[in-house]
Every structure is written in structure tokens, then in C-alpha cells.
Design a protein around this motif. Sequence first.
Motif, PDB file in Angstrom:
ATOM      1  N   SER A 689       0.876  -0.257   0.000  1.00  0.00           N
ATOM      2  CA  SER A 689      -0.073   0.064   0.482  1.00  0.00           C
ATOM      3  C   SER A 689       0.869   1.114   0.113  1.00  0.00           C
ATOM      4  CB  SER A 689      -1.463  -0.282   1.534  1.00  0.00           C
ATOM      5  OG  SER A 689      -1.967   1.186   1.175  1.00  0.00           O
ATOM      6  N   GLY A 690       0.495   1.690  -0.817  1.00  0.00           N
ATOM      7  CA  GLY A 690       1.558   3.006  -0.629  1.00  0.00           C
ATOM      8  C   GLY A 690       3.200   2.621  -0.732  1.00  0.00           C
ATOM      9  N   GLU A 691       4.452   3.792  -0.808  1.00  0.00           N
ATOM     10  CA  GLU A 691       5.054   3.624  -1.559  1.00  0.00           C
ATOM     11  C   GLU A 691       6.132   3.131  -0.116  1.00  0.00           C
ATOM     12  OE1 GLU A 691       6.447   8.247  -1.535  1.00  0.00           O
ATOM     13  OE2 GLU A 691       6.965   6.954  -3.348  1.00  0.00           O
ATOM     14  N   HIS A 692       7.306   2.706  -0.365  1.00  0.00           N
ATOM     15  CA  HIS A 692       7.892   2.808   0.775  1.00  0.00           C
ATOM     16  C   HIS A 692       9.057   4.163   0.278  1.00  0.00           C
ATOM     17  CE1 HIS A 692      11.250   0.936  -2.176  1.00  0.00           C
ATOM     18  NE2 HIS A 692      10.388   0.505  -1.807  1.00  0.00           N
ATOM     19  N   ARG A 693       9.643   4.130   2.107  1.00  0.00           N
ATOM     20  CA  ARG A 693      10.345   4.994   1.780  1.00  0.00           C
ATOM     21  C   ARG A 693      11.099   4.863   3.631  1.00  0.00           C
ATOM     22  NH1 ARG A 693       5.278   7.543   2.685  1.00  0.00           N
ATOM     23  NH2 ARG A 693       4.792   8.870   5.055  1.00  0.00           N
ATOM     24  N   PRO A 694      11.930   5.852   3.621  1.00  0.00           N
ATOM     25  CA  PRO A 694      12.650   5.853   4.641  1.00  0.00           C
ATOM     26  C   PRO A 694      11.649   6.580   6.172  1.00  0.00           C
ATOM     27  CG  PRO A 694      14.423   6.244   3.532  1.00  0.00           C
ATOM     28  CD  PRO A 694      12.382   6.116   2.580  1.00  0.00           C
ATOM     29  N   SER A 695      11.506   5.664   7.424  1.00  0.00           N
ATOM     30  CA  SER A 695      10.815   6.009   8.233  1.00  0.00           C
ATOM     31  C   SER A 695      11.537   6.423   9.746  1.00  0.00           C
ATOM     32  CB  SER A 695       9.206   5.679   8.057  1.00  0.00           C
ATOM     33  OG  SER A 695       8.350   5.775   7.021  1.00  0.00           O
ATOM     34  N   ASP A 696      10.989   6.915  10.641  1.00  0.00           N
ATOM     35  CA  ASP A 696      10.842   7.092  11.772  1.00  0.00           C
ATOM     36  C   ASP A 696      10.322   6.289  12.881  1.00  0.00           C
ATOM     37  OD1 ASP A 696      12.120   7.387  14.969  1.00  0.00           O
ATOM     38  OD2 ASP A 696      11.674   9.234  14.239  1.00  0.00           O
ATOM     39  N   ILE A 697      11.100   4.749  13.015  1.00  0.00           N
ATOM     40  CA  ILE A 697      10.507   4.152  13.851  1.00  0.00           C
ATOM     41  C   ILE A 697       9.621   4.080  15.016  1.00  0.00           C
ATOM     42  CG2 ILE A 697      12.129   2.684  14.992  1.00  0.00           C
ATOM     43  CD1 ILE A 697       9.451   1.068  12.332  1.00  0.00           C
ATOM     44  N   HIS A 830       7.297  -6.563   3.635  1.00  0.00           N
ATOM     45  CA  HIS A 830       7.830  -6.285   4.260  1.00  0.00           C
ATOM     46  C   HIS A 830       8.955  -7.480   4.448  1.00  0.00           C
ATOM     47  CE1 HIS A 830       5.345  -3.042   5.451  1.00  0.00           C
ATOM     48  NE2 HIS A 830       6.325  -2.628   5.402  1.00  0.00           N
ATOM     49  N   GLY A 831       9.524  -8.499   4.407  1.00  0.00           N
ATOM     50  CA  GLY A 831      10.621  -9.655   4.698  1.00  0.00           C
ATOM     51  C   GLY A 831      10.656  -9.962   6.267  1.00  0.00           C
ATOM     52  N   GLY A 832      10.358  -9.204   6.931  1.00  0.00           N
ATOM     53  CA  GLY A 832      10.502  -9.633   8.737  1.00  0.00           C
ATOM     54  C   GLY A 832       9.597 -10.373   9.294  1.00  0.00           C
ATOM     55  N   THR A 833       9.711 -10.447  10.427  1.00  0.00           N
ATOM     56  CA  THR A 833       8.741 -11.711  11.354  1.00  0.00           C
ATOM     57  C   THR A 833       7.938 -11.385  11.906  1.00  0.00           C
ATOM     58  OG1 THR A 833      11.035 -11.933  12.629  1.00  0.00           O
ATOM     59  CG2 THR A 833      11.202 -13.151  10.883  1.00  0.00           C
ATOM     60  N   ILE A 834       7.446 -12.111  12.782  1.00  0.00           N
ATOM     61  CA  ILE A 834       6.542 -11.887  13.822  1.00  0.00           C
ATOM     62  C   ILE A 834       5.940 -12.833  14.416  1.00  0.00           C
ATOM     63  CG2 ILE A 834       3.917 -12.024  12.201  1.00  0.00           C
ATOM     64  CD1 ILE A 834       2.618 -10.056  13.847  1.00  0.00           C
ATOM     65  N   ASP A 835       6.324 -12.651  15.725  1.00  0.00           N
ATOM     66  CA  ASP A 835       6.692 -14.376  16.660  1.00  0.00           C
ATOM     67  C   ASP A 835       5.636 -13.183  18.098  1.00  0.00           C
ATOM     68  OD1 ASP A 835       7.852 -15.902  15.783  1.00  0.00           O
ATOM     69  OD2 ASP A 835       8.964 -14.608  16.243  1.00  0.00           O
ATOM     70  N   ILE A 848       8.163  -8.092  16.622  1.00  0.00           N
ATOM     71  CA  ILE A 848       8.025  -7.871  14.916  1.00  0.00           C
ATOM     72  C   ILE A 848       9.818  -7.684  14.832  1.00  0.00           C
ATOM     73  CG2 ILE A 848       7.814  -6.816  13.056  1.00  0.00           C
ATOM     74  CD1 ILE A 848       4.840  -5.424  14.962  1.00  0.00           C
ATOM     75  N   THR A 849       9.981  -8.466  14.088  1.00  0.00           N
ATOM     76  CA  THR A 849      11.486  -7.616  13.506  1.00  0.00           C
ATOM     77  C   THR A 849      11.391  -7.311  12.105  1.00  0.00           C
ATOM     78  OG1 THR A 849      11.845  -9.150  14.898  1.00  0.00           O
ATOM     79  CG2 THR A 849      13.937  -8.462  13.917  1.00  0.00           C
ATOM     80  N   LEU A 850      12.241  -6.004  11.802  1.00  0.00           N
ATOM     81  CA  LEU A 850      11.516  -5.657  10.386  1.00  0.00           C
ATOM     82  C   LEU A 850      12.964  -5.657   9.707  1.00  0.00           C
ATOM     83  CD1 LEU A 850       8.948  -2.690  10.723  1.00  0.00           C
ATOM     84  CD2 LEU A 850       9.139  -5.457   9.614  1.00  0.00           C
ATOM     85  N   PRO A 851      13.488  -5.731   8.730  1.00  0.00           N
ATOM     86  CA  PRO A 851      14.821  -5.173   7.994  1.00  0.00           C
ATOM     87  C   PRO A 851      14.917  -3.948   7.715  1.00  0.00           C
ATOM     88  CG  PRO A 851      13.925  -6.216   6.376  1.00  0.00           C
ATOM     89  CD  PRO A 851      12.533  -6.419   7.463  1.00  0.00           C
ATOM     90  N   ARG A 852      16.141  -3.392   8.127  1.00  0.00           N
ATOM     91  CA  ARG A 852      16.227  -1.498   7.540  1.00  0.00           C
ATOM     92  C   ARG A 852      16.189  -1.205   6.209  1.00  0.00           C
ATOM     93  NH1 ARG A 852      17.555   1.267  11.858  1.00  0.00           N
ATOM     94  NH2 ARG A 852      18.889   0.756  13.555  1.00  0.00           N
ATOM     95  N   GLN A 853      16.199  -2.484   5.434  1.00  0.00           N
ATOM     96  CA  GLN A 853      16.552  -2.222   4.397  1.00  0.00           C
ATOM     97  C   GLN A 853      15.976  -3.361   2.950  1.00  0.00           C
ATOM     98  OE1 GLN A 853      17.359   0.923   2.445  1.00  0.00           O
ATOM     99  NE2 GLN A 853      18.390   1.705   4.444  1.00  0.00           N
ATOM    100  N   MET A 854      14.738  -2.949   2.531  1.00  0.00           N
ATOM    101  CA  MET A 854      13.850  -4.057   1.717  1.00  0.00           C
ATOM    102  C   MET A 854      14.489  -4.121   0.842  1.00  0.00           C
ATOM    103  SD  MET A 854      10.576  -2.341   2.293  1.00  0.00           S
ATOM    104  CE  MET A 854       9.352  -3.250   0.998  1.00  0.00           C
ATOM    105  N   ALA A 855      13.733  -5.839  -0.060  1.00  0.00           N
ATOM    106  CA  ALA A 855      14.844  -6.304  -0.616  1.00  0.00           C
ATOM    107  C   ALA A 855      14.500  -5.059  -1.866  1.00  0.00           C
ATOM    108  CB  ALA A 855      14.440  -7.142  -0.739  1.00  0.00           C
TER     109      ALA A 855
END
Length: 864
Positions: A689-697, A830-835, A848-855
Motif C-alpha cells: 500500500s502506498g510507497e516504501h520510504r525511510p521512516s522514523d520507526i 516487508h520480509g520480516g518476522t512476527i512472533d 516484530i522484526t523488520l529489516p532496515r533495508q527492504m529487498a
Amino acid sequence: MSISLHPDTPQARTAPSAAAAGVVPGEAAGRGIRTRLFTKYVALFVAVVAIALLANGLFEVFFYYREHKAALIRVQHEQAEAAAAKIGQFVKEIESQLGWTTQLPWSAGSIEQRRFDAQRLLRQVPAVTELAQVDATGKERLRVSRLAMDAIDSGIDLSADPKFTEAVAHKVYYGPVYFRRESEPYMTLALAGARKDAGVSIAEVNLKLIWDVVSQIKVGEHGHAYVVGPEGRLIAHPDISLVLRNTDMSGLAQVRAAQAGGGTLSDALPEARNIQGQKVLTTSAPIEPLHWTMLVELPVEEAYAALYASLQRLAIVLLAASIFAVLAGIFLARRMVGPIQALRSGAERIGGGDFSQRISIKTGDELEGLADQFNDMGARLQESYADLEKRVELRTAELSETLEQQTATSEVLEVISSSPGELAPVFYKMLENATRVCGASFGVMNLWDGESFTIAADYNVPAAFAASRKDVEIRPRPNSALAEVVRTREVVHVHDVRNTPAYLAGGPAVRAISDVAGARTIVVPMLKENELIGTIAVYRKEVRPFADKQIALVENFTKQAVIAIENARLLKQLRERTTELSQSLDNLRTAQDRLIQTEKLASLGQLTAGIAHEIKNPLNFVNNFSSVSTELIDELNQALQSASLDGKTKEEVDELTGMLRSNLEKVVQHGKRADSIVRNMLLHSRAGSGEHRPSDINAIVEESLNLAYHGARAERPAFNVTLEREFDPGAGMVDVYPQEIARVLLNLISNGFYAAAKRKESATDGFEPTLNAATKNLGDKVEIRIRDNGTGIPPEVKAKLFNPFFTTKPAGEGTGLGLSMSHDIVVKQHGGTIDVNTTPGVFTEFIITLPRQMAADDTPGGKN
């Protein structure tokens, strides 16, 4: 003369024939030649030297044996006579001392003087235990004793007793040996005075003191002398315990022979067995006039030690001479049969298929020509069998490879057995065996932890003592046996607990061992030589030291205990490693299940998107026409107000229009709910949804917290929850779809609010709903944790948590797509994990674990 065997060419190799297996044609003939020539000369030379040396040695041993035997007879006999003389001198000295008591004639006033002399005799002659003086008529006038009260004028009539009559007749009487209390040997010695009216002095002599004389008689290094009476009873022996037990020696062959020969054995030194069953050489001498026999024994091994040494020297000389003879014979035989052996060996090798070898004999005669003919024949045969050699080598290589494979397979089949790791039965059995074999009363095994001992096992321990030591750490007290083991790492053998410094100092632990448990003798070996692991202690209730073999036995048990402990440790490590591998396997299976679930969700998302598109259009018609129908009812009511209707009809119309409005409002309400479900299904099916961009988590999490909190307050004004924030400043910027991550966080936070509120409804006073949001920098990843203290999730629900349309909320409160959609956004988009971690009734935490840079190929998209 020069003889050699060598290959003719550098390429020549030994033919792979029967020679490779150690068998060559013509070998039997070769052995025959060696027997007739080489071996014959060597054996003849060795036989001549060996026979000469052996004959000389046998004559020397024979004469040495006779001389040595005669010397032994002489020395033994002299020792026996000297020992008999010492015993006779011992008795004569007692007889001389006794003679002083027979000098005075009997009178009314001499009784006190005689009593004084008798007491002085008992002091000067320890062997005399009792002295009786009898007058000329045979009446006992005085008796002085070490063992009983003195008696004066007892009036006992001894006139017919042999010790009176024989003493009067022969001046001295040596009575037979008797044993008082069946242990100590005694004899009666009676001496008559020179005057007829002096009477007779009768002394009871304790022959136990002859031990001092016998024990000083040295017979070689391990021999000894002893004295027997006429009936074969032992009178004196270096081992005083044998005398005190009234040992009967008449069953020994040497004793019977000495008594039959009047106290003297024959000149031939007899061999017999002593009372301990050891083979000894014996000689004897009579002790007159006591009719005793002195026997001297020397072990056979010691008596013939010099003879055995001579035989050993002879054997060494004979062996050395034989070796020299063999070497000399070999040298001479080689010089004689060398050329013939070279031809024979060459012929055998050629017959065995070794055609590359060449025979070189430089003798200048027919043998050299014969060697050249053999060489020519070998060259021709080598050419004929060249192809055969290659085939045999190939087959040999195949067989070698097969053998190596079979060997490798057999090594895999080896089995290593190990103990099951149960130490308690092992320790108990060790204590049981050690206590029983050592003749002890009970045993205890202690383990050492560096500061104190703890009881690992016990056997047959008294109940009172066991109760006092149960579950108690034992710290070694100074001067105690355990302290000695800790300090020296050596075996401690306590002969008597009550004589130790620790007991005398009043140590409670040591006094409990002796006073409560009754222990007197203890052996405490340590469990391991270099490192103290513990102790095995066995106790006796009587004062009786342990033998060296018993101590060695207990030490052996300690070594077995160390092995058992080590096996248990290794087994524990094996089980821990097995557990780790099982956990890894479970994790792998979990990841596999999650991957399968993800694929299922992807397929379900595609199906959901198609169904949602098909339902949305008719649903829009239902919602739109329901709204329009409601407006038409309002217009109908306005139109009917101007119409002229009677009261009853108007009421019926109003009732019908009201019911129709109510039905349409319900249709609108459920249509909107169905529309919400369809929208969520479409959102769930979208890849982005939308576009991915660097964001302050941190900012995204903070905004999601505020939106969810205010939304919950707007829906339920009485709702209240404590928000906790633990944001890592290093979390920073992350390449994400901000709207999608915010949607996931809103979903998780809303679920947390719902669970906390549910627990608040059923909890007692004092429960405060709390939700914690935290971020953490993981380098190339960032972690988000949402934790609530709500009702938690049961295990059966946790397994289905991310399945589409699965919900535990009541009908109308949830669609079951929130967590499924959140899983797709985090994992697929996002290529992360959720446990999730949870404890029912305590907490739930989503991680939730997210990579800093998406593929690079992650692009937004969706399905309508």
C-alpha cells in the motif's frame, strides 16, 4: 668370491605371482638343501659347544650340591646343638638359684628365714611363679606364690608324690610339661638338699620365658628354632601365640622323626613342611636331661638359594656360549654354502615368477656359468609374461580396494557400551561389598565440593547416627580423618577413634561417630589420586585395624566410583546435547509449519480478493437502495399527511411505514458491516500500500499508540489503560510502508487494549491494565515489542492465531482478519518476522522484526 642378486633393468618389477603370498615353487627343495648343508653345519657346531659346556656345568652342580648339602647339615646341626645348650643352660641357672633354698636344715626358727629366701628367689628368677618347701618327712612347710596367697605349715603330704620321691632319690627332679589354663607351659623342678634333714624345694617354672632364648636364635634370614616336649607339645617358639594356644606339633614329620631317634634326626637332612605348610629343611638336638627336643628349620628356598644362583649363572653362560656358537656356525656355513644358496634362491624366485631378478656370482668356475644361464632364461621369461603381469596387477588392485571397503564397513559396526548414569545403586553396592569384605560394621560415601562433604550414600549406618547427619554439610574439623584426607590426599587409617586428638579435643562430629554410631576403627581412602572428589569410609565397632589388602580393596572401589561418576557426567552431557538437538529440530519444524502457513495465507488472499470483488458490487446496490428506500418512506409519510384517511387506516399505515423503516435501518446497518468485512478482505489480499520510504520507526509507534488510545476512548468513554514506552534512540530510520506498519501496530495495540479490558472486568480490585510498546536497534534490523497484561492466549488458540477469519471475539466485534493481515504485511510485504509470547492469564507480547533495508524487488502493489 662375490655373490649378489639384483634386477637386470630399472623397469623390472617383481612378478605378482605366488611369491607375493609368500609361497614359491621349489621352496620345499630349498628347505631340503638348507637342512643338509647350512643347518647341519650350524647344528653340529652348536651341539659340540653346548654338550661340552652342559657336561661341565652338570658335574660342577652335582659336586657343589653335595658339598652345599653337607655344609647345611653341619651348620644346622651345630645351630641345633647350640640352641639346645642354651635351653639347658637356662634350666641349669634356675636349678642353681633353687639350690640356695635347700642349704638350711629344718628347725622351729628357720621358717621366716626360708620365707625370706623364697621371696628373694621369686624376685631374682622371673620364671619361677611358685616355690614350695617340704621337710624330710614329705610335709609341706612353706609355699610362696605369685599367683596365690602364701601358705605356712599347710601340712600337705607329698611323701608319695614323684616330685618328692624322685628328688630325694636323684637329688633333682624334672617334671613333665603341663599347660596352665591350657595356654601357658609350665614344668615342676624339685631339688633335694645336700643334708638329709634339709628337705626338698619344689619350684613351678613358667616356660613362657624360654621365648626370649628361642627368639634370639637366628637361623639364616627366615629360619627359626623351637622346642617341643616328649609328647610333641610346643614349649617354646618365636611366635609366642603358637605356644599360648598349646599347639600340638606331633603331627609334623620332622617332630616324629626326632622323637623316634632319641631327639636327633639322621645325617641326611630331611625335607618336611612346618606348621604353616611351608617346605623347610630341619635338624634337631636333644635337650638333656629334660627329654625335650630342639628343632631348627630353614626354608628350602633360602637353603638352596646359592645352588639356584649357581644354576642361573650356568644357564647364562650356556646361553651366551650357544649364541656365540650359532653366530660362528652361521658365519662358517655361509662361507661354505653361499654360492649354492644364491643359485637355489635365484631358481626359486624365477620359478615363483620373479623374472626381473639377476644372479651375480663371481667365482670363476662352473657356478658362474650356471648363473649366467639362469639370467638368460629369466630375461626370456620376463618378455613372455609382461602382459600377464599387467593383468595380475590390475586384479590385485581390485582385490585391495575391496578389502579396504570391507575393513571400513567393519569399523562402523563397533559398539561402545556405557553405564546408564544411575549413581545411587552403584554407590550403595560399592559400600555393601566394601563393608562385607573388610569385616566392617557400616560404610559412608561422601562427596567433596571444595569446602564441605555431603553424604552421597550409606550402608548399614546406625539409625541414630544417620538421623543426626541427614542433609547436613560436613565440614572437616582440625585433626579429624576427613581433614587429613583434604590436606594430604592420601589414605587415612584410624586404629582407634577414641585415641585421636579430634576425639580427645571434644569434637562433636568425631564423638558422634564413636559414641552414637559406635565406630572405633576407620579407614578413609580418598576417591581420586590427583583431585579430591570424595571419600569412602568404612567403620568397625571394635578396635581392630584393617589389613593392607582390605585398604587396597576399598581404594579399588573408589576408582570404580570415579569411573561411574565420569560415566554419569558424560551421559548427562549426551542428554543435554540430545535435548539441544531436539529443540533445534522443533524450531526447524516450526519454521517449516510457518512457511506452509504463509503459502496457505497467500493462496487464501488471492481467493479472498476474487470473492470480495464479486460481493462488493451487489453489496453496494443493497446499501444504496436501502438508503433510497428510507428516503422514499419519508416522502410517503409526507404525502399521506395531506390525504384524507380515517383514524384506523392512518394508524395501520403509520405502523407499516415504521416497521418498513426499522427493517431498512437494519439492512443499512448490516450492509455497512458487510462492506467493512469486504474492505478488510481486500486490504488483506493486497501486497502493499502506498510507497516504501525511510521512516522514523519510533515516531510510527508513538503515533499508532495515540490513535489507538483515543479511538478506544471514543468508543468506550470509561476505558482507561496505562501506556509505557521504551523507545531505543538507535532504532532510527527504517525502509518500510508507513501506512501498512501503522495498520499492523493499530491492530496489535487495539487487541492489547481489548485483552486488558477483559481481564479488568473479571479481576479483583487493584488490577491496572497496562500496555508496553518498545523498540530496539539490532544493527541491520529493528525490533518492535507490543506487550499487554491482559488475559493471555491459550495454546490451542495460539496455533491458529494468524489464520484468516479466526477470532475469539463475540459475533459482531471482530472479523478474524486483523492478525492474518498483519502477518502478511510484516512477513510477505516487508520480509520480516512476527512472533508471539504469552502466558494465559498473565500477559501477551507480539515481537516484530523488520529489516532496515527492504529487498530491491519489493514494490508496492495491491489487488482490487
